[in-house]
Write a protein that holds these residues in place. Sequence first.
Motif, PDB file in Angstrom:
ATOM      1  N   UNK A  25      69.097 -34.147  67.533  1.00 17.30           N
ATOM      2  CA  UNK A  25      70.036 -34.346  66.614  1.00 17.30           C
ATOM      3  C   UNK A  25      69.556 -35.749  65.895  1.00 17.30           C
ATOM      4  N   UNK A  26      68.299 -36.570  66.345  1.00 22.64           N
ATOM      5  CA  UNK A  26      67.492 -37.060  65.913  1.00 22.64           C
ATOM      6  C   UNK A  26      66.954 -36.962  64.993  1.00 22.64           C
ATOM      7  N   UNK A  27      66.593 -35.426  64.187  1.00 20.39           N
ATOM      8  CA  UNK A  27      65.861 -34.695  63.190  1.00 20.39           C
ATOM      9  C   UNK A  27      67.464 -35.231  62.620  1.00 20.39           C
ATOM     10  N   UNK A  28      68.071 -34.227  62.579  1.00 21.32           N
ATOM     11  CA  UNK A  28      68.967 -34.120  62.054  1.00 21.32           C
ATOM     12  C   UNK A  28      69.692 -35.291  61.065  1.00 21.32           C
ATOM     13  N   UNK A  29      69.817 -36.669  61.886  1.00 24.30           N
ATOM     14  CA  UNK A  29      69.939 -37.907  62.140  1.00 24.30           C
ATOM     15  C   UNK A  29      68.968 -38.378  60.749  1.00 24.30           C
ATOM     16  N   UNK A  30      67.620 -38.094  60.856  1.00 28.26           N
ATOM     17  CA  UNK A  30      66.460 -38.970  60.387  1.00 28.26           C
ATOM     18  C   UNK A  30      66.787 -38.083  58.885  1.00 28.26           C
ATOM     19  N   UNK A  31      66.653 -36.972  58.777  1.00 20.74           N
ATOM     20  CA  UNK A  31      66.563 -36.269  57.151  1.00 20.74           C
ATOM     21  C   UNK A  31      68.071 -36.946  56.804  1.00 20.74           C
ATOM     22  N   UNK A  32      69.378 -37.365  57.095  1.00 23.34           N
ATOM     23  CA  UNK A  32      70.376 -37.761  56.549  1.00 23.34           C
ATOM     24  C   UNK A  32      70.006 -39.213  55.966  1.00 23.34           C
ATOM     25  N   UNK A  33      69.702 -39.781  57.225  1.00 24.76           N
ATOM     26  CA  UNK A  33      69.253 -41.452  57.012  1.00 24.76           C
ATOM     27  C   UNK A  33      68.551 -40.968  55.974  1.00 24.76           C
ATOM     28  N   UNK A  34      67.609 -40.642  55.567  1.00 24.37           N
ATOM     29  CA  UNK A  34      66.631 -40.797  54.878  1.00 24.37           C
ATOM     30  C   UNK A  34      66.856 -40.582  53.598  1.00 24.37           C
ATOM     31  N   UNK A  35      67.426 -39.275  52.718  1.00 27.04           N
ATOM     32  CA  UNK A  35      68.745 -38.825  52.316  1.00 27.04           C
ATOM     33  C   UNK A  35      69.463 -39.992  50.985  1.00 27.04           C
TER      34      UNK A  35
ATOM     35  N   UNK B 116      77.174 -35.753  61.159  1.00 26.48           N
ATOM     36  CA  UNK B 116      76.947 -34.880  62.063  1.00 26.48           C
ATOM     37  C   UNK B 116      76.136 -34.967  63.548  1.00 26.48           C
ATOM     38  N   UNK B 117      74.635 -36.343  62.931  1.00 25.26           N
ATOM     39  CA  UNK B 117      74.155 -36.649  63.781  1.00 25.26           C
ATOM     40  C   UNK B 117      74.723 -36.915  64.935  1.00 25.26           C
TER      41      UNK B 117
END
Length: 365
Positions: A77-87, A60-61
């Motif tokens: 968008x970067x917040x969503x990407x950071x969460x996804x990448x970290x997970x 989604x990011x």
Amino acid sequence: MVLVYLPVIFKAHDFTDQQIGFAIGLNSLSSILLVLPFGIFSDYFSPKRTLTLGAVCFSGYFLLLIILKDFYSICAALILGGVGAAAIRVILMSLYLKLIDRTGRGKKVAFLHFGGYLGFGSGPLLGGCLYETFGATLMIKAAFVLSIMIVLLTLLLEDAPPVVFSFKDYKKDIKEPNALFLMAVVFVLGTHFGAEQTSISLLMKDVIGLGKKEIGFVFFALGVWMAILVPFAGILMDKKKHRIFFLLLLGLLISSCFQFMTPFTSTLYGLLIIRMIHTMGDTLAILESDVLTAHFFPAARLGGNSGLIFCVRTVAIFVFAAFSGWLNQIWGYKMPFFINGIMVFGFSLIAFLYIRRAFRESEIE
């Protein structure tokens, strides 16, 4: 494929260096919001399903990066990407460590890193070719397609059994002296990544004068180089497993010396040589930190504890990425490498001497 070029893309959006530093740091800091709950949730419920959820956030990011252009929307968008990448990073590693046995763990973790480094190298090369030929939007669209593939691949993974949830057990895990020292070292390692994520692409583009394809080539060469190194690092780690922290701190010492030397280069091949020596240290430090995480924390609770270690590193990345953006604004793109190199070297040398002394005393006893 995309992260390497985000500073260049944001520069094209007329963001200031301070805004770029904040945005890149926010991408890392945002992972703190959910990565620790994700990790604990994966221990308690299902690592596989939690990993799929993280992959959906990551996908989604990229979709939002295609649509959004203004600073505040991109930060969201970067917040969503950071969460996804970290997970993905944390849960994939913790699931892998849960499924493998302890025999030859260094080599087995190195095998997983081997794939990661090939992606680290080939992504920027492909991204640079797409960016230079077709523009940033098509590059991000290609990344979005690949992210959909990640979501689908997570559905094929083996799952690990859940555990009975208890905050007391996690609290007991992190009170161990070795675990606390590991967190301190990982924090310092994170500052190094913060400086690089904010400044390395801009240093190559605006100071050394490299084109986007040349920037991609540098990352490709470094990724292949690290992929070559990591099996040997894994074998060395298995042989030196009684020397706790030794290789991690040695890696930081090597890395910090050549972090400091990076701004002195003025050519493509000069930069490549220095960064290759630099990444020798990185390879040791990153691999050892993952192996020690599995060594110090119980396998059943690796999701939550790996999330905690990742949060520590992420805070450091945000702090130094934001600080590097401020340094770039005032003194240019060389200064973060000088300051970070000195800081990491000083810490690593003191810690290395302390560990070496403690090891000698234990041998005498």
